[in-house]
Structures are given as C-alpha cells and as structure tokens.
Design a protein around this motif. Structure first.
Motif, PDB file in Angstrom:
ATOM      1  N   TYR A 142       0.792  -1.297   0.018  1.00 28.76           N
ATOM      2  CA  TYR A 142      -0.257   0.023  -0.008  1.00 28.76           C
ATOM      3  C   TYR A 142       0.820   1.296  -0.045  1.00 28.76           C
TER       4      TYR A 142
ATOM      5  N   ILE B  63      -7.099   2.094  -5.402  1.00 33.62           N
ATOM      6  CA  ILE B  63      -8.276   1.767  -4.337  1.00 33.62           C
ATOM      7  C   ILE B  63      -8.648   3.177  -3.590  1.00 33.62           C
TER       8      ILE B  63
ATOM      9  N   LYS C 109      -9.502   2.946   2.121  1.00 28.05           N
ATOM     10  CA  LYS C 109      -8.899   1.469   1.888  1.00 28.05           C
ATOM     11  C   LYS C 109      -7.299   1.849   2.247  1.00 28.05           C
ATOM     12  N   ASN C 110      -7.030   2.886   2.260  1.00 27.19           N
ATOM     13  CA  ASN C 110      -5.358   3.345   2.197  1.00 27.19           C
ATOM     14  C   ASN C 110      -4.984   4.012   3.419  1.00 27.19           C
TER      15      ASN C 110
END
Length: 129
Positions: free
Chosen positions: A5, A109, A113-114
C-alpha cells in the motif's frame, strides 16, 4: 502475493511532502515513512511508489500487488503512459523498477482503504526539516 500500500501526501501543493508505504509480506509487516522535501501531491504519489518498489526489490520480493489511492499514478503505470510530460521522469523511474519483478500489479483503491499508508505519509511530512 505481497500486498503493498502506497501513499504520497503534501501539506500544500507544492509543500512539505512525505511518502508512506505499508507492506504485508509473508506473515510480517513493513512500515516506512519517507520525508520528501517540497513537492506537489502528484509528485509525492509517484515518489511513494518508487520508494515502495525499491523496498520490495531490496527485500527480494518477486511478485507484488501494489495499491494506491492515486488514479493518476495507477493509470500511468498500468498504461505505461502519462499525458503531463512533467511526470514523465517519474513514470520512467517507476517502470524501470516495475520491470524488475516477475509480476507486479498496480491497482487503484479508494482513500478509505489506504489509511495505514496515508498515516505513514502524513508522519513523513512532519519529519521534513
């Protein structure tokens, strides 16, 4: 597969910037915050990806799945093209790193979600001198 990520952040555009990288790898977690000096938000996003790819190469990971909340970065790397020529040097650096992996996916994303990479990027902003 290794989950990576990435997030770049800037306090201003341009402004003090940082890169955040969060890697889930074979039962372990790697967290990295890298201060980047003064950049635009998009430049910080590219630098975050470069930092993440470099970390993965150093760890000798061969297959990775990268997630970013930057649509610009994900579409540029996936399509191997960037419309804004100012980002061309970043794209060239990214692709040179991507091509060193057996398999490297990049996926957009939503920011929600990060969160871990975002926190690490914001921490890095504060580390700028």
């Amino acid at each position: 597969m290794i989950e990576v990520y990435v997030d770049g952040a800037s306090a201003g555009n341009p402004g003090p910037s940082g890169a955040g990288v969060f890697i889930k790898a074979e039962g372990s977690v790697i967290r990295s915050s890298l201060p980047l000096g003064t950049l635009t938000n998009h430049e910080a996003e590219f630098e975050a990806l470069i930092h993440a790819l470099t970390l993965c190469i150093d760890k000798q990971f061969r297959t990775i799945s990268v997630r970013t909340d930057s649509q610009l970065v994900s579409s540029a790397v996936d399509g191997r093209y960037v419309k804004n020529k100012g980002y061309q040097p970043y794209l060239i650096r990214c692709l040179a790193l991507v091509d060193q992996f057996d398999l490297c996916f990049i996926k957009w994303i939503p920011s929600s979600k990060n969160k871990m990479a975002d926190e690490l990027a914001r921490k890095a902003i504060k580390q700028n001198k």
